[in-house]
Design a protein around this motif. Sequence first.
Motif, PDB file in Angstrom:
ATOM      1  N   ALA A  29       3.821 -40.927  37.190  1.00 24.38           N
ATOM      2  CA  ALA A  29       4.031 -39.802  36.272  1.00 24.38           C
ATOM      3  C   ALA A  29       4.407 -40.290  34.883  1.00 24.38           C
ATOM      4  CB  ALA A  29       5.115 -38.874  36.825  1.00 24.38           C
ATOM      5  N   LEU A  30       5.241 -41.321  34.798  1.00 25.45           N
ATOM      6  CA  LEU A  30       5.637 -41.865  33.497  1.00 25.45           C
ATOM      7  C   LEU A  30       4.448 -42.471  32.765  1.00 25.45           C
ATOM      8  CD1 LEU A  30       9.007 -43.651  34.347  1.00 25.45           C
ATOM      9  CD2 LEU A  30       8.743 -41.690  32.824  1.00 25.45           C
ATOM     10  N   LEU A  31       3.625 -43.206  33.502  1.00 28.53           N
ATOM     11  CA  LEU A  31       2.516 -43.928  32.865  1.00 28.53           C
ATOM     12  C   LEU A  31       1.359 -43.018  32.471  1.00 28.53           C
ATOM     13  CD1 LEU A  31       2.494 -47.175  35.030  1.00 28.53           C
ATOM     14  CD2 LEU A  31       3.232 -46.926  32.650  1.00 28.53           C
ATOM     15  N   GLU A  32       1.401 -41.775  32.906  1.00 29.10           N
ATOM     16  CA  GLU A  32       0.390 -40.810  32.465  1.00 29.10           C
ATOM     17  C   GLU A  32       0.774 -40.174  31.139  1.00 29.10           C
ATOM     18  OE1 GLU A  32      -0.133 -38.136  35.726  1.00 29.10           O
ATOM     19  OE2 GLU A  32      -0.981 -39.688  37.039  1.00 29.10           O
ATOM     20  N   THR A  33       1.716 -40.788  30.443  1.00 31.97           N
ATOM     21  CA  THR A  33       2.160 -40.301  29.143  1.00 31.97           C
ATOM     22  C   THR A  33       0.996 -40.205  28.164  1.00 31.97           C
ATOM     23  OG1 THR A  33       3.627 -40.781  27.268  1.00 31.97           O
ATOM     24  CG2 THR A  33       2.743 -42.670  28.460  1.00 31.97           C
ATOM     25  N   GLY A  34       1.133 -39.288  27.242  1.00 33.33           N
ATOM     26  CA  GLY A  34       0.131 -39.161  26.194  1.00 33.33           C
ATOM     27  C   GLY A  34       0.416 -40.060  25.006  1.00 33.33           C
ATOM     28  N   VAL A  35       1.502 -40.838  25.075  1.00 27.77           N
ATOM     29  CA  VAL A  35       1.872 -41.756  23.996  1.00 27.77           C
ATOM     30  C   VAL A  35       1.278 -43.122  24.319  1.00 27.77           C
ATOM     31  CG1 VAL A  35       3.778 -42.813  22.723  1.00 27.77           C
ATOM     32  CG2 VAL A  35       4.010 -40.484  23.625  1.00 27.77           C
ATOM     33  N   GLU A  36       0.455 -43.645  23.457  1.00 27.66           N
ATOM     34  CA  GLU A  36      -0.278 -44.872  23.763  1.00 27.66           C
ATOM     35  C   GLU A  36       0.222 -46.084  22.990  1.00 27.66           C
ATOM     36  OE1 GLU A  36      -4.377 -44.070  23.136  1.00 27.66           O
ATOM     37  OE2 GLU A  36      -4.506 -42.545  24.720  1.00 27.66           O
ATOM     38  N   ARG A  37       0.558 -45.927  21.736  1.00 29.97           N
ATOM     39  CA  ARG A  37       0.846 -47.083  20.891  1.00 29.97           C
ATOM     40  C   ARG A  37       2.276 -47.596  21.113  1.00 29.97           C
ATOM     41  NH1 ARG A  37      -0.821 -46.372  14.769  1.00 29.97           N
ATOM     42  NH2 ARG A  37      -2.784 -46.018  15.896  1.00 29.97           N
TER      43      ARG A  37
END
Length: 303
Positions: A13-21
């Motif tokens: 769930a954490l790694l499906e974040t929409g924050v990439e950079r």
Amino acid sequence: MHTTVLLNEAVDALLETGVERGPVFVDGTFGRGGHSRLLLSRMPAEGRLIAFDKDVEAIAEAGKIADPRFSIRHEGFSHMAQLPAASVAGVLLDLGVSSPQIDSPERGFSFRFVGPLDMRMDTTRGQSVAEWLQEAETQQIAEVIRDFGEERFAGPIAKAIVARREAGSPVATTADLAELVAGTVKTREAGQNPATRTFQALRIFINAELEELEQALEASLRVLAPGGRLVVISFHSLEDRIVKQFIAKHSKEVYDRRAPFAAPKPMLLKALERTKPSEAEVSANPRSRSAVMRVAERTEVAA
């Protein structure tokens, strides 16, 4: 031995974040590092992980991690409020007590072991439960046991604690408290120790767990970047109710009745999922059976 509950589900769930950079993640309850270690093995090389924990034993365990992307702070998770606004890709809060804490008699968390009635998450500061019970008034004790343990016999238990103290034999150990409660509570749900609710209540109170949870949830709104994930694992109804209501409150637009034509305040979170441990996990780790994981995503709108 500590078995991390909902390990893969939480990290997924954490790694499906929409924050990439250059994502920054927060593990608010390092414990024995199960979630942190898996997250470090899977997160991007340019990412960072900031962990928090009150327990000095957890801090020592965190010292074994040599990964330069990792840091640990000897503080409660509400201190994430000190992080820069909109700087975090994911916040994980795994609430409750870890197995090593429960299984250490000297910590005083469990009626299954004889030890000092301590229950502090951070043994370097604050009062122990035994110290607080030596000075608290009957009404204070009853309110704590009723409000945080949902114990219908809170009044009689509090009176028995104070009566014992006034007789010159204050409650000082886990066995003292467990025996006193067993002698006061005449009926209890099948399979549950009479002292369960009282121990839970005193632990929550002495560590200010619910107040810190509320502060941490508010802090998460400020530090999560748009698209960032909030993942919370709760183990009892009081915690889960706070998390559920917080997510629900911020998952809807708010209209100002005093200004009916004004634009509504936009929602700040999007509720995503509610997950329980699988039958296989509960069978392998019975302590996971009451766990509930809730996930929400920070919206694109700034707070």
